[in-house]
Design a protein around this motif. Structure first.
Motif, PDB file in Angstrom:
ATOM      1  N   LYS A 169       0.826  -1.211   0.000  1.00  0.00           N
ATOM      2  CA  LYS A 169       0.000   0.000   0.000  1.00  0.00           C
ATOM      3  C   LYS A 169       0.860   1.260   0.000  1.00  0.00           C
ATOM      4  CE  LYS A 169      -3.924   2.164   2.325  1.00  0.00           C
ATOM      5  NZ  LYS A 169      -4.912   2.027   3.408  1.00  0.00           N
ATOM      6  N   LEU A 181       2.086   2.201  -3.557  1.00  0.00           N
ATOM      7  CA  LEU A 181       1.132   2.394  -4.650  1.00  0.00           C
ATOM      8  C   LEU A 181       1.157   3.838  -5.140  1.00  0.00           C
ATOM      9  CD1 LEU A 181      -1.974   0.401  -3.367  1.00  0.00           C
ATOM     10  CD2 LEU A 181      -0.354  -0.269  -5.150  1.00  0.00           C
ATOM     11  N   ALA A 199      -4.247   2.082 -11.724  1.00  0.00           N
ATOM     12  CA  ALA A 199      -4.970   0.827 -11.510  1.00  0.00           C
ATOM     13  C   ALA A 199      -4.003  -0.260 -11.045  1.00  0.00           C
ATOM     14  CB  ALA A 199      -5.650   0.400 -12.807  1.00  0.00           C
ATOM     15  N   ILE A 200      -4.580  -1.354 -10.559  1.00  0.00           N
ATOM     16  CA  ILE A 200      -3.801  -2.523 -10.160  1.00  0.00           C
ATOM     17  C   ILE A 200      -4.198  -3.669 -11.074  1.00  0.00           C
ATOM     18  CG2 ILE A 200      -3.276  -4.171  -8.312  1.00  0.00           C
ATOM     19  CD1 ILE A 200      -3.960  -1.965  -6.307  1.00  0.00           C
ATOM     20  N   SER A 253      -8.222  -3.251 -11.729  1.00  0.00           N
ATOM     21  CA  SER A 253      -9.031  -2.424 -10.820  1.00  0.00           C
ATOM     22  C   SER A 253      -9.372  -1.114 -11.507  1.00  0.00           C
ATOM     23  CB  SER A 253      -8.259  -2.143  -9.529  1.00  0.00           C
ATOM     24  OG  SER A 253      -7.285  -1.139  -9.737  1.00  0.00           O
ATOM     25  N   ARG A 298      -9.101   2.055  -7.165  1.00  0.00           N
ATOM     26  CA  ARG A 298      -8.733   0.763  -6.559  1.00  0.00           C
ATOM     27  C   ARG A 298      -9.814   0.246  -5.605  1.00  0.00           C
ATOM     28  NH1 ARG A 298      -3.331   3.390  -6.720  1.00  0.00           N
ATOM     29  NH2 ARG A 298      -3.636   4.116  -4.607  1.00  0.00           N
ATOM     30  N   THR A 299     -11.053   0.287  -6.101  1.00  0.00           N
ATOM     31  CA  THR A 299     -12.193  -0.176  -5.321  1.00  0.00           C
ATOM     32  C   THR A 299     -12.774  -1.477  -5.867  1.00  0.00           C
ATOM     33  OG1 THR A 299     -12.739   2.149  -4.941  1.00  0.00           O
ATOM     34  CG2 THR A 299     -14.426   0.545  -4.381  1.00  0.00           C
ATOM     35  N   ALA A 331     -12.550  -4.719  -8.726  1.00  0.00           N
ATOM     36  CA  ALA A 331     -11.787  -5.529  -9.681  1.00  0.00           C
ATOM     37  C   ALA A 331     -12.725  -6.037 -10.760  1.00  0.00           C
ATOM     38  CB  ALA A 331     -11.130  -6.702  -8.965  1.00  0.00           C
ATOM     39  N   LEU A 350      -7.797  -5.814  -2.888  1.00  0.00           N
ATOM     40  CA  LEU A 350      -8.345  -4.450  -2.808  1.00  0.00           C
ATOM     41  C   LEU A 350      -9.099  -4.244  -1.498  1.00  0.00           C
ATOM     42  CD1 LEU A 350      -9.751  -3.960  -6.444  1.00  0.00           C
ATOM     43  CD2 LEU A 350      -7.626  -3.018  -5.488  1.00  0.00           C
TER      44      LEU A 350
END
Length: 152
Positions: free
Chosen positions: A7, A10, A15-16, A31, A35-36, A38, A146
């Protein structure tokens, strides 16, 4: 790297990428920029490491990726087997080539949970499930990470 270290590394508004690693194909999920959530993205069919890296590089650029979460297939007792070692090796290659933070996330039962959902809730045939399972498992893995980021 643990979730708190991940974290802290980041980048903002990136996005991830979630990866469900496999020797024949990799499921990918992405994501949103906050980042909420997926979302399943696609399946990459494995060829050579060079082609795999080129394909991933395109996804990273196209989807504004700032970090990667890879599923780590632990055994039910928490031990790592041969496939987990392959995942660690591949994650190291990604780290060398992309210089992005990478989190290995426990993926125990992710594929079976997604497959059960696709059977019971979506009623997909076996043939249709095969086309979406890997990317859906990647989304399941990424969503778990996430959610954990909220409390890290």
């Amino acid at each position: 790297m643990n979730i708190k270290e991940f974290k802290s590394q980041l980048p903002l508004r990136k996005a991830i990428l979630g990866i469900d690693y496999g020797s024949k194909r990799m499921g990918l999920a992405v994501s949103d920029l906050s980042r909420t959530i997926a979302t399943s993205y696609k399946i990459l069919y494995r060829r050579t490491i060079e082609v795999d890296l080129t394909d991933l590089k395109s996804v990273i650029a196209e989807k504004e990726i700032g970090a990667i979460v890879m599923g780590l297939p632990l055994q039910m007792n928490g031990a790592e087997g041969e496939i987990a070692a392959e995942v660690r090796k591949f994650a190291a290659v990604l780290e060398e080539n992309f210089a992005l933070p990478i989190l290995l996330w426990d993926e125990r039962l992710s594929s079976s949970a997604v497959e059960n959902f696709l059977i019971k809730e979506v009623d997909l045939s076996r043939k249709k499930r095969a086309k979406v399972l890997d990317a859906s498992a990647a989304a399941y893995i990424l969503q778990g990470a996430l959610d954990a980021l909220l409390y890290a």
